[in-house]
Design a protein around this motif. Structure first.
Motif, PDB file in Angstrom:
ATOM      1  N   ILE A 162       0.842  -1.203   0.000  1.00 22.69           N
ATOM      2  CA  ILE A 162       0.000   0.000   0.000  1.00 22.69           C
ATOM      3  C   ILE A 162       0.873   1.246   0.000  1.00 22.69           C
ATOM      4  O   ILE A 162       0.636   2.196  -0.761  1.00 22.69           O
ATOM      5  CB  ILE A 162      -0.949  -0.009   1.214  1.00 22.69           C
ATOM      6  N   VAL A 190      -9.746  -8.062  -0.555  1.00 22.35           N
ATOM      7  CA  VAL A 190      -9.791  -6.759  -1.232  1.00 22.35           C
ATOM      8  C   VAL A 190     -10.406  -5.700  -0.332  1.00 22.35           C
ATOM      9  O   VAL A 190      -9.899  -4.573  -0.227  1.00 22.35           O
ATOM     10  CB  VAL A 190     -10.578  -6.859  -2.555  1.00 22.35           C
ATOM     11  N   VAL A 244      -7.865  -4.824   2.369  1.00 20.73           N
ATOM     12  CA  VAL A 244      -6.761  -4.036   1.819  1.00 20.73           C
ATOM     13  C   VAL A 244      -7.187  -2.571   1.688  1.00 20.73           C
ATOM     14  O   VAL A 244      -6.446  -1.652   2.060  1.00 20.73           O
ATOM     15  CB  VAL A 244      -6.316  -4.584   0.443  1.00 20.73           C
ATOM     16  N   LYS A 245      -8.383  -2.343   1.188  1.00 18.87           N
ATOM     17  CA  LYS A 245      -8.896  -0.971   1.063  1.00 18.87           C
ATOM     18  C   LYS A 245      -9.043  -0.317   2.431  1.00 18.87           C
ATOM     19  O   LYS A 245      -8.696   0.852   2.623  1.00 18.87           O
ATOM     20  CB  LYS A 245     -10.246  -0.979   0.349  1.00 18.87           C
ATOM     21  N   ALA A 281      -5.625   0.687   3.624  1.00 14.72           N
ATOM     22  CA  ALA A 281      -5.113   1.835   2.875  1.00 14.72           C
ATOM     23  C   ALA A 281      -5.746   3.140   3.343  1.00 14.72           C
ATOM     24  O   ALA A 281      -5.058   4.163   3.510  1.00 14.72           O
ATOM     25  CB  ALA A 281      -5.368   1.629   1.380  1.00 14.72           C
ATOM     26  N   ASP A 330      -9.119   1.204  -7.001  1.00 20.79           N
ATOM     27  CA  ASP A 330      -9.667  -0.112  -6.678  1.00 20.79           C
ATOM     28  C   ASP A 330      -8.890  -1.244  -7.354  1.00 20.79           C
ATOM     29  O   ASP A 330      -8.722  -2.327  -6.778  1.00 20.79           O
ATOM     30  CB  ASP A 330     -11.141  -0.186  -7.090  1.00 20.79           C
ATOM     31  N   TYR A 378      -6.000  -2.296  -5.230  1.00 21.43           N
ATOM     32  CA  TYR A 378      -6.423  -3.115  -4.088  1.00 21.43           C
ATOM     33  C   TYR A 378      -6.545  -4.574  -4.521  1.00 21.43           C
ATOM     34  O   TYR A 378      -6.119  -5.492  -3.803  1.00 21.43           O
ATOM     35  CB  TYR A 378      -7.761  -2.638  -3.535  1.00 21.43           C
TER      36      TYR A 378
END
Length: 294
Positions: free
Chosen positions: A66, A205, A208-209, A212, A221, A224
């Motif tokens: 990230i 996913v 991960v977002k 971040a 996106d 990600y």
């Protein structure tokens, strides 16, 4: 009267254990822990705080990607950022923003973390799965001394008993979780994100977002998705085995699976007897005042 560290060694730990502020820890990290609270930190440091075998490598790799803004693996192993075992000069050499890892509980960490309001991420995992994974690591990895044998040479029964009692390196998984659960109330002004290993498994996913956005590094996106794919179990295991430098890695017994054994949820069911599971659940309920949630 024996200490819990001594009881842990009698259970089968060949790794030398000792007590540090009522915690069971490896003797080898005492010089670092002795000056831990006064260590300096940077305002943009990000601390990944976990109990062993709770997704530390996985989350650390995600966070580094990230920060880079792309699905590119770090050169070194996570050990390069492990503040519990690395001297200050090694940690100081890391470029900002640093993703630093620790298995310690909040009261042991550098005071400057709370004063500077560094961002903290705590990842938790089903402690039954943690126990099984920790057993495999302990019986297959040589900690602290490359010439030594495995860190634990006892049976699964002995290990689980020591795990439940907290007579193992890094102490009680139960108390570790309870300590980190209190952080939002104890330090309401410190940015704190608590995640669960099982959520990463269900929707990487999305997590991960979430990571971040928490560390203020939002990405498209598509990135990600690329990071989640690159950090999938098989690809991350390959990266750790074939792509990273051996520096900061700790030797494993030949033929063992290394840090990446299965990466599954629910594997504990293949190891716990009914009696062991029921005992575990009782202790959990006594400590958390709720039934076992997994």
């Amino acid at each position: 009267m024996s200490t819990r560290a001594e009881e842990g060694m009698r259970a089968g730990f060949s790794l030398k254990l000792t007590m540090f502020e009522d915690m069971v820890v490896p003797c080898g990290i005492i010089p670092i822990l002795s000056s831990f609270r006064t260590r300096e930190v940077r305002d943009d440091d990000i601390f990944l705080c976990t109990y062993p075998k709770s997704g530390t490598h996985w989350t650390w790799e995600i966070l580094n990607m990230i920060v880079k803004g792309e699905a590119k693996y770090t050169e070194h192993w996570l050990g390069s950022s492990y503040i519990d075992q690395r001297n200050e000069d090694v940690i100081d050499a890391i470029a900002s923003p640093r993703i630093l890892t620790t298995h310690m509980i909040p009261r042991i960490l550098p005071r400057a973390i709370w004063e500077r309001k560094c961002r903290i991420i705590n990842v938790q995992r089903n402690p039954k799965d943690v126990a099984v994974s920790y057993f495999f690591q302990s019986t297959n990895q040589n900690w602290m001394n490359e010439s030594a044998g495995p860190s634990f040479t006892g049976s699964w029964d002995n290990f689980l008993d020591a795990f439940i009692k907290g007579n193992i390196p890094n102490d009680s998984a139960f108390d570790h979780t309870l300590s980190w659960n209190k952080v939002p109330g104890d330090y309401p002004d410190v940015p704190f994100l608590q995640l669960h290993y099982e959520d990463l498994k269900k929707n990487a996913v999305k997590v991960v977002k979430q990571l971040a956005e928490f560390i203020l590094h939002p990405l498209p996106d598509k990135v990600y998705e690329e990071i989640a794919e690159a950090c999938g179990f098989t690809k991350l295991k390959h990266a750790h085995t074939c792509l990273k430098t051996p520096m900061f890695s700790t030797p494993w017994k030949e033929g063992s699976p290394g840090h990446f054994r299965k990466g599954e949820t629910g594997d504990w069911k293949h190891w716990f007897t009914v009696a062991q599971s029921e005992r575990f659940d009782r202790i959990y309920q006594q400590k958390f005042h709720r039934t076992f949630p997994y």
